[in-house]
Design a protein around this motif. Structure first.
Motif: not given
Length: 347
Positions: A73-93, A199-203
């Motif tokens: 999202a615009d100007n989003a904060p960093n995702l939490a260090e322990n956050f497991q970013f979803p695979s494309l499969q999981l995100l789709g489901e 506006s995008l969070n590069n991390k």
């Protein structure tokens, strides 16, 4: 057109920010689109397309649910260090959670690049919630060994994009437009860089790129809904899209290749809008929207080797055809006269 934002909590993909254009209480009378953006951008890429002049009539009779993948999202904060970013499969489901949250029964999926891959996986997991899929530059294959090898050398300087990462995103998005003497090259690069660094969070952006590069094979031939695949001839993914198309059931899928375009949403929005409208009419949606440049009292059906511009080789459909019949064409058989002729849809 109203615009609302929601934060939807999913079981395994964290919080997803959703921007809704249009009145979902009128969904029974509207076409409802679910959009997922590509790498290096967010929902704004589809929102700008929907707000363009060529989409006015479609927008007036539709609702759009725009997804920002986690942390985009615009100007989003960093995702939490322990956050497991979803695979494309999981995100789709997990996109079904968004539809349930908004009380939406059915949608047409509209995705670009990595987002098209996500929506295709949603369609495979939840076919009963889809009326059709419109996929721009969709990749069916898993990332190749060479892709993975090249990605290892993309430099991510902390939270900032290194030059090689920026170059990768530019090539992914614009392809061959950045090669040679394109007079708009500097403008294209400047506008994209401006968005990347504003506006995008590069991390967080880096996490979506990694998920795309770790994607698994997409078994699109198992898809139960109608597909419209769109690519630009100058897109780096044109060959990949064509290869995927060859393996699919031609009764279910249509391929549109746009000449002189890499980023089709920016380079050829009118052609994309017209193909979306024709596809929707094939699903019995947006029946009251006239095709641009079409006299609603006549239409042409192309005989083999014929043309669609009224010259010999075109034949008029029966004079007794009702307006209702006209409004529900078979997308795989109907070609129409438009202001700027669409490139042929390959059989």
């Amino acid at each position: 057109m109203g615009r609302r934002r929601y934060a939807v909590n999913t079981e395994k993909s964290g919080e997803i920010i959703v921007t809704v254009q249009g009145d979902l209480t009128q969904q029974e009378k509207r076409a409802v689109f679910l959009t997922v953006h590509d790498l290096g951008c967010n929902h704004a890429s589809f929102e700008e397309f929907v707000n363009s002049a060529c989409m006015i009539e479609i927008k007036e009779r539709s609702c759009f649910i725009h997804i920002d993948v986690p942390g985009h999202a615009d100007n989003a904060p960093n995702l939490a260090e322990n956050f497991q970013f979803p695979s494309l499969q999981l995100l789709g489901e997990e996109l079904v959670t968004v539809l349930d949250f908004l009380h939406v029964k059915y949608v047409i999926g509209l995705g670009e690049g990595a987002g098209a891959n996500v929506l295709a996986r949603f369609g495979l997991a939840h076919p009963s919630r889809l009326l059709g899929l419109i996929l721009i530059n969709v990749t069916g294959s898993a990332a190749s060994v060479m892709d993975a090898f090249k990605t290892k050398f993309i430099s991510w300087k902390g939270n900032e994009l290194g030059q090689s990462a920026e170059d990768f995103l530019l090539y992914h998005k614009f392809g061959y437009q950045l090669v040679g003497d394109n007079p708009d090259k500097e403008k294209i690069v400047a506008e994209f860089q401006s968005r990347l660094h504003s506006s995008l969070n590069n991390k967080n952006l880096k996490q979506y790129v990694k998920a795309f590069m770790n994607r698994k094979e997409l078994p699109l031939k198992n898809c139960k809904v109608d597909l419209l695949m769109i690519t630009g001839v100058m897109s780096p993914y044109a060959g990949v899209v064509e290869k995927l198309y060859k393996d699919l059931n031609k009764e279910k899928v249509t391929l549109l290749k746009v000449e002189r375009a890499g980023d089709v949403l920016a380079d050829a929005p009118a052609k994309v809008a017209q193909s979306i409208l024709l596809f929707c009419k094939g699903q019995g949606l947006l029946t009251s929207v006239a095709m641009p440049g079409v006299d609603r009292n006549r239409a042409f059906s192309t005989s083999s080797g014929g043309s669609t511009d009224g010259t010999p080789g075109s034949r008029r459909l029966s004079r007794g055809m009702s307006m209702e019949d006209y409004d529900k064409p078979n997308i795989r058989r109907l070609s129409v006269t438009i202001n700027e002729q669409l490139p042929p849809i390959k059989k």
